[in-house]
Scaffold this motif. Sequence first.
Motif, PDB file in Angstrom:
ATOM      1  N   LEU A 145       0.842  -1.196   0.000  1.00  0.00           N
ATOM      2  CA  LEU A 145       0.000   0.000   0.000  1.00  0.00           C
ATOM      3  C   LEU A 145       0.873   1.240   0.000  1.00  0.00           C
ATOM      4  O   LEU A 145       1.977   1.229   0.560  1.00  0.00           O
ATOM      5  CB  LEU A 145      -0.901   0.038   1.239  1.00  0.00           C
ATOM      6  N   ASP A 146       0.375   2.307  -0.610  1.00  0.00           N
ATOM      7  CA  ASP A 146       1.100   3.582  -0.591  1.00  0.00           C
ATOM      8  C   ASP A 146       0.651   4.408   0.615  1.00  0.00           C
ATOM      9  O   ASP A 146      -0.131   3.941   1.447  1.00  0.00           O
ATOM     10  CB  ASP A 146       0.918   4.343  -1.913  1.00  0.00           C
ATOM     11  N   GLY A 147       1.148   5.651   0.698  1.00  0.00           N
ATOM     12  CA  GLY A 147       0.849   6.521   1.826  1.00  0.00           C
ATOM     13  C   GLY A 147      -0.581   7.013   1.900  1.00  0.00           C
ATOM     14  O   GLY A 147      -0.968   7.635   2.885  1.00  0.00           O
ATOM     15  N   ARG A 150      -3.645   3.230  -0.804  1.00  0.00           N
ATOM     16  CA  ARG A 150      -4.002   2.610  -2.090  1.00  0.00           C
ATOM     17  C   ARG A 150      -3.205   1.338  -2.302  1.00  0.00           C
ATOM     18  O   ARG A 150      -2.021   1.280  -2.001  1.00  0.00           O
ATOM     19  CB  ARG A 150      -3.708   3.547  -3.257  1.00  0.00           C
ATOM     20  N   ILE A 151      -3.857   0.346  -2.867  1.00  0.00           N
ATOM     21  CA  ILE A 151      -3.199  -0.922  -3.170  1.00  0.00           C
ATOM     22  C   ILE A 151      -2.354  -0.747  -4.433  1.00  0.00           C
ATOM     23  O   ILE A 151      -2.871  -0.425  -5.501  1.00  0.00           O
ATOM     24  CB  ILE A 151      -4.229  -2.052  -3.349  1.00  0.00           C
ATOM     25  N   VAL A 152      -1.062  -0.943  -4.279  1.00  0.00           N
ATOM     26  CA  VAL A 152      -0.121  -0.848  -5.398  1.00  0.00           C
ATOM     27  C   VAL A 152       0.110  -2.236  -5.994  1.00  0.00           C
ATOM     28  O   VAL A 152       0.228  -2.375  -7.206  1.00  0.00           O
ATOM     29  CB  VAL A 152       1.219  -0.230  -4.925  1.00  0.00           C
ATOM     30  N   LEU A 153       0.186  -3.242  -5.126  1.00  0.00           N
ATOM     31  CA  LEU A 153       0.450  -4.614  -5.575  1.00  0.00           C
ATOM     32  C   LEU A 153      -0.260  -5.584  -4.665  1.00  0.00           C
ATOM     33  O   LEU A 153      -0.339  -5.374  -3.456  1.00  0.00           O
ATOM     34  CB  LEU A 153       1.954  -4.907  -5.539  1.00  0.00           C
ATOM     35  N   ARG A 154      -0.755  -6.638  -5.249  1.00  0.00           N
ATOM     36  CA  ARG A 154      -1.279  -7.783  -4.512  1.00  0.00           C
ATOM     37  C   ARG A 154      -0.485  -8.990  -4.950  1.00  0.00           C
ATOM     38  O   ARG A 154      -0.341  -9.243  -6.143  1.00  0.00           O
ATOM     39  CB  ARG A 154      -2.746  -7.990  -4.855  1.00  0.00           C
ATOM     40  N   PHE A 155       0.056  -9.715  -3.981  1.00  0.00           N
ATOM     41  CA  PHE A 155       0.787 -10.941  -4.304  1.00  0.00           C
ATOM     42  C   PHE A 155       0.162 -12.101  -3.548  1.00  0.00           C
ATOM     43  O   PHE A 155       0.105 -12.095  -2.323  1.00  0.00           O
ATOM     44  CB  PHE A 155       2.274 -10.831  -3.960  1.00  0.00           C
ATOM     45  N   ALA A 156      -0.307 -13.092  -4.289  1.00  0.00           N
ATOM     46  CA  ALA A 156      -0.890 -14.290  -3.700  1.00  0.00           C
ATOM     47  C   ALA A 156       0.175 -15.368  -3.636  1.00  0.00           C
ATOM     48  O   ALA A 156       0.831 -15.663  -4.631  1.00  0.00           O
ATOM     49  CB  ALA A 156      -2.070 -14.775  -4.539  1.00  0.00           C
TER      50      ALA A 156
END
Length: 178
Positions: A145-147, A150-156
């Motif tokens: 998440l950014d400041g 916000r979701i920047v990346l999702r890694f499963a």
Amino acid sequence: MKIKALAVLPPLIFAGMAVAFWLGMQRDDPEALPSARAGQVAPELTLEPMPGEAGFDAETLRNPGAKLVNFWASWCAPCRVEHPHLAALAEEGVPIYGINYKDEPERALGFLRDLGNPFAAIAADASGRTALDWGVYGVPETYVLDGEGRIVLRFAGPITERVIDSQIRPAIAKANGN
């Protein structure tokens, strides 16, 4: 002659399947399980406090700077595999917020006692509601998440050194505006 030709067919089919499996394992595609929430503010949290541990809320996830949110459980074998990598990131100063998924608090705390606690704060998602809201497929799953939250990346899946270098670090840099 026809029988000899048919005898070659099963090994050829097996070889083709083996090559397809090997190629599938070589993929390092962050879009393999895309998040419908990428670029959006992380959903609200429906969490319970973890006994004796610092908790967090959605406002915490909107604090300045990049951060990770990791969904994990004590019963999850891949969570044990990734745990040293999370600890290394935490030692580097990356804030990681842990969401314990559908677990018994005593077992979760025992897991952290045994392996160490890399989390800046943790909370429990006993009902699985938060995981559902976030689009979690299964544990472990990690979000950068950014400041602004916000979701920047999702890694499963479990975080490894390769994943850290190829996906997590670039996402952290992006989340930090670099």
